[in-house]
Design a protein around this motif. Structure first.
Motif, PDB file in Angstrom:
ATOM      1  N   TRP A 109       0.835  -1.203   0.000  1.00 44.15           N
ATOM      2  CA  TRP A 109       0.000   0.000   0.000  1.00 44.15           C
ATOM      3  C   TRP A 109       0.874   1.259   0.000  1.00 44.15           C
ATOM      4  O   TRP A 109       0.631   2.195  -0.761  1.00 44.15           O
ATOM      5  CB  TRP A 109      -0.913  -0.005   1.224  1.00 44.15           C
ATOM      6  CG  TRP A 109      -1.664   1.286   1.411  1.00 44.15           C
ATOM      7  CD1 TRP A 109      -1.233   2.401   2.072  1.00 44.15           C
ATOM      8  CD2 TRP A 109      -2.959   1.613   0.891  1.00 44.15           C
ATOM      9  NE1 TRP A 109      -2.182   3.386   2.010  1.00 44.15           N
ATOM     10  CE2 TRP A 109      -3.246   2.932   1.303  1.00 44.15           C
ATOM     11  CE3 TRP A 109      -3.897   0.897   0.154  1.00 44.15           C
ATOM     12  CZ2 TRP A 109      -4.449   3.560   0.973  1.00 44.15           C
ATOM     13  CZ3 TRP A 109      -5.097   1.529  -0.167  1.00 44.15           C
ATOM     14  CH2 TRP A 109      -5.365   2.839   0.237  1.00 44.15           C
ATOM     15  N   ALA A 110       1.879   1.284   0.859  1.00 48.69           N
ATOM     16  CA  ALA A 110       2.735   2.464   0.964  1.00 48.69           C
ATOM     17  C   ALA A 110       3.477   2.741  -0.335  1.00 48.69           C
ATOM     18  O   ALA A 110       3.656   3.891  -0.727  1.00 48.69           O
ATOM     19  CB  ALA A 110       3.726   2.287   2.112  1.00 48.69           C
ATOM     20  N   ALA A 111       3.890   1.680  -1.014  1.00 49.49           N
ATOM     21  CA  ALA A 111       4.617   1.864  -2.277  1.00 49.49           C
ATOM     22  C   ALA A 111       3.742   2.501  -3.334  1.00 49.49           C
ATOM     23  O   ALA A 111       4.213   3.301  -4.151  1.00 49.49           O
ATOM     24  CB  ALA A 111       5.137   0.510  -2.771  1.00 49.49           C
ATOM     25  N   GLU A 112       2.450   2.176  -3.325  1.00 51.28           N
ATOM     26  CA  GLU A 112       1.553   2.683  -4.368  1.00 51.28           C
ATOM     27  C   GLU A 112       0.780   3.926  -3.940  1.00 51.28           C
ATOM     28  O   GLU A 112       0.553   4.832  -4.747  1.00 51.28           O
ATOM     29  CB  GLU A 112       0.555   1.598  -4.760  1.00 51.28           C
ATOM     30  CG  GLU A 112      -0.355   2.005  -5.914  1.00 51.28           C
ATOM     31  CD  GLU A 112      -1.249   0.884  -6.392  1.00 51.28           C
ATOM     32  OE1 GLU A 112      -2.041   1.116  -7.330  1.00 51.28           O
ATOM     33  OE2 GLU A 112      -1.160  -0.236  -5.839  1.00 51.28           O
ATOM     34  N   HIS A 113       0.383   3.995  -2.669  1.00 49.09           N
ATOM     35  CA  HIS A 113      -0.536   5.045  -2.227  1.00 49.09           C
ATOM     36  C   HIS A 113       0.007   5.931  -1.118  1.00 49.09           C
ATOM     37  O   HIS A 113      -0.661   6.905  -0.752  1.00 49.09           O
ATOM     38  CB  HIS A 113      -1.848   4.418  -1.718  1.00 49.09           C
ATOM     39  CG  HIS A 113      -2.523   3.522  -2.695  1.00 49.09           C
ATOM     40  ND1 HIS A 113      -3.147   3.997  -3.839  1.00 49.09           N
ATOM     41  CD2 HIS A 113      -2.683   2.180  -2.705  1.00 49.09           C
ATOM     42  CE1 HIS A 113      -3.669   2.979  -4.498  1.00 49.09           C
ATOM     43  NE2 HIS A 113      -3.393   1.868  -3.842  1.00 49.09           N
ATOM     44  N   GLY A 114       1.163   5.603  -0.541  1.00 49.41           N
ATOM     45  CA  GLY A 114       1.578   6.305   0.662  1.00 49.41           C
ATOM     46  C   GLY A 114       2.987   6.812   0.700  1.00 49.41           C
ATOM     47  O   GLY A 114       3.699   6.565   1.685  1.00 49.41           O
ATOM     48  N   PRO A 115       3.457   7.540  -0.308  1.00 48.34           N
ATOM     49  CA  PRO A 115       4.845   8.019  -0.249  1.00 48.34           C
ATOM     50  C   PRO A 115       5.108   8.984   0.897  1.00 48.34           C
ATOM     51  O   PRO A 115       6.247   9.109   1.349  1.00 48.34           O
ATOM     52  CB  PRO A 115       5.033   8.713  -1.605  1.00 48.34           C
ATOM     53  CG  PRO A 115       3.645   9.102  -2.032  1.00 48.34           C
ATOM     54  CD  PRO A 115       2.776   7.996  -1.538  1.00 48.34           C
ATOM     55  N   ARG A 116       4.058   9.648   1.386  1.00 46.01           N
ATOM     56  CA  ARG A 116       4.220  10.602   2.482  1.00 46.01           C
ATOM     57  C   ARG A 116       3.781  10.035   3.828  1.00 46.01           C
ATOM     58  O   ARG A 116       3.535  10.772   4.774  1.00 46.01           O
ATOM     59  CB  ARG A 116       3.437  11.893   2.182  1.00 46.01           C
ATOM     60  CG  ARG A 116       3.966  12.656   0.979  1.00 46.01           C
ATOM     61  CD  ARG A 116       3.133  13.893   0.683  1.00 46.01           C
ATOM     62  NE  ARG A 116       3.618  14.602  -0.479  1.00 46.01           N
ATOM     63  CZ  ARG A 116       4.551  15.542  -0.454  1.00 46.01           C
ATOM     64  NH1 ARG A 116       5.100  15.885   0.703  1.00 46.01           N
ATOM     65  NH2 ARG A 116       4.932  16.135  -1.561  1.00 46.01           N
ATOM     66  N   GLY A 117       3.660   8.727   3.881  1.00 46.18           N
ATOM     67  CA  GLY A 117       3.279   8.097   5.133  1.00 46.18           C
ATOM     68  C   GLY A 117       1.789   7.871   5.243  1.00 46.18           C
ATOM     69  O   GLY A 117       1.038   8.012   4.270  1.00 46.18           O
ATOM     70  N   CYS A 118       1.357   7.539   6.444  1.00 45.47           N
ATOM     71  CA  CYS A 118      -0.039   7.171   6.698  1.00 45.47           C
ATOM     72  C   CYS A 118      -0.931   8.404   6.691  1.00 45.47           C
ATOM     73  O   CYS A 118      -0.691   9.364   7.434  1.00 45.47           O
ATOM     74  CB  CYS A 118      -0.134   6.465   8.050  1.00 45.47           C
ATOM     75  SG  CYS A 118      -1.814   6.088   8.561  1.00 45.47           S
ATOM     76  N   SER A 119      -1.975   8.378   5.880  1.00 43.29           N
ATOM     77  CA  SER A 119      -2.888   9.520   5.803  1.00 43.29           C
ATOM     78  C   SER A 119      -3.601   9.758   7.128  1.00 43.29           C
ATOM     79  O   SER A 119      -3.904  10.906   7.479  1.00 43.29           O
ATOM     80  CB  SER A 119      -3.914   9.306   4.687  1.00 43.29           C
ATOM     81  OG  SER A 119      -4.652   8.115   4.889  1.00 43.29           O
ATOM     82  N   MET A 120      -3.870   8.693   7.888  1.00 45.04           N
ATOM     83  CA  MET A 120      -4.550   8.851   9.173  1.00 45.04           C
ATOM     84  C   MET A 120      -3.633   9.537  10.186  1.00 45.04           C
ATOM     85  O   MET A 120      -4.057  10.447  10.908  1.00 45.04           O
ATOM     86  CB  MET A 120      -4.990   7.488   9.714  1.00 45.04           C
ATOM     87  CG  MET A 120      -5.949   6.744   8.826  1.00 45.04           C
ATOM     88  SD  MET A 120      -7.556   7.570   8.675  1.00 45.04           S
ATOM     89  CE  MET A 120      -8.240   6.623   7.304  1.00 45.04           C
ATOM     90  N   ILE A 121      -2.394   9.101  10.244  1.00 52.10           N
ATOM     91  CA  ILE A 121      -1.436   9.729  11.162  1.00 52.10           C
ATOM     92  C   ILE A 121      -1.208  11.181  10.763  1.00 52.10           C
ATOM     93  O   ILE A 121      -1.173  12.079  11.617  1.00 52.10           O
ATOM     94  CB  ILE A 121      -0.112   8.946  11.171  1.00 52.10           C
ATOM     95  CG1 ILE A 121      -0.335   7.556  11.778  1.00 52.10           C
ATOM     96  CG2 ILE A 121       0.961   9.697  11.959  1.00 52.10           C
ATOM     97  CD1 ILE A 121       0.859   6.640  11.675  1.00 52.10           C
TER      98      ILE A 121
END
Length: 208
Positions: free
Chosen positions: A109-121
């Protein structure tokens, strides 16, 4: 696909019905909020990027806060779908394989959607007021993850499941933050290695 019901499936946040225009608004908001931050992005920019008027935006969503809810809840839904597929793929394997699949799912998920880290955090850093409608989405997602780790940990060690689940949660969340900061490569792999050690030794084992 495996259904992962927890206490967080109760009391879901209010959601709006998605028209094509509303969907464009959420897609634009997701990109802008994630790249720039929630407070830094105004409704004028979202409306312009989505190709709708500000009046249309407010008619559909009522407030910027509701757009934030849709942004976070939508990402959470897609994450749960991806994770459910990964857990389905290891159904019937050893309990440890199912736990490690969570870390592999987060890496993907991080490789495709989360380069800036967790959206919730990231969102929690900006939204600290429990009265904000998106606050429950953020905390609910993290409680859901802890519930999931607890359920998986019970398959490994029924008596020590709560402690094991919390240790796994700390590893997982630490990997999410470290990935967003780019401190060192492959934090999910490192976290999975530490999780593997926990599953062998137990969370109460003394460090070497």
């Amino acid at each position: 696909m495996e259904t992962m019901e927890t206490t967080e499936t109760v009391g879901k946040p209010h959601r709006v019905r998605m028209t094509p225009g509303a969907r464009r608004v959420v897609e634009a908001a997701e990109r802008l909020f994630y790249e720039r931050g929630i407070h830094a992005v105004g409704v004028d920019l979202i409306a312009a990027e989505a190709g709708v008027t500000k009046k249309t935006l407010y008619d559909r969503f009522g407030s910027k806060e509701q757009i934030v809810v849709e942004y976070l809840a939508g990402r959470d839904e897609r994450w749960r779908e991806l994770l459910g597929g990964r857990l389905d793929a290891v159904a019937g394997q050893e309990p440890a394989a199912r736990i490690l699949a969570v870390f592999e799912a987060s890496r993907a998920w991080a490789a495709e959607h989360g380069p800036r880290g967790c959206s919730m955090i990231n969102a929690h850093a900006e939204i600290g007021d429990p009265a904000h409608p998106a606050y429950a989405v953020i905390t609910g997602q993290k409680r859901w993850m802890l519930d999931l780790f607890t359920r998986l940990a019970r398959e490994v060690d029924g008596s020590g499941a709560d402690r094991l689940a919390r240790a796994l949660m700390l590893l997982h969340e630490g990997a999410l933050v470290t990935h967003g900061l780019g401190v060192f490569p492959d934090p999910f792999g490192e976290a999975a290695d530490r999780a593997r050690e926990l599953l062998v030794k137990g969370p109460g084992a003394p460090a070497r």
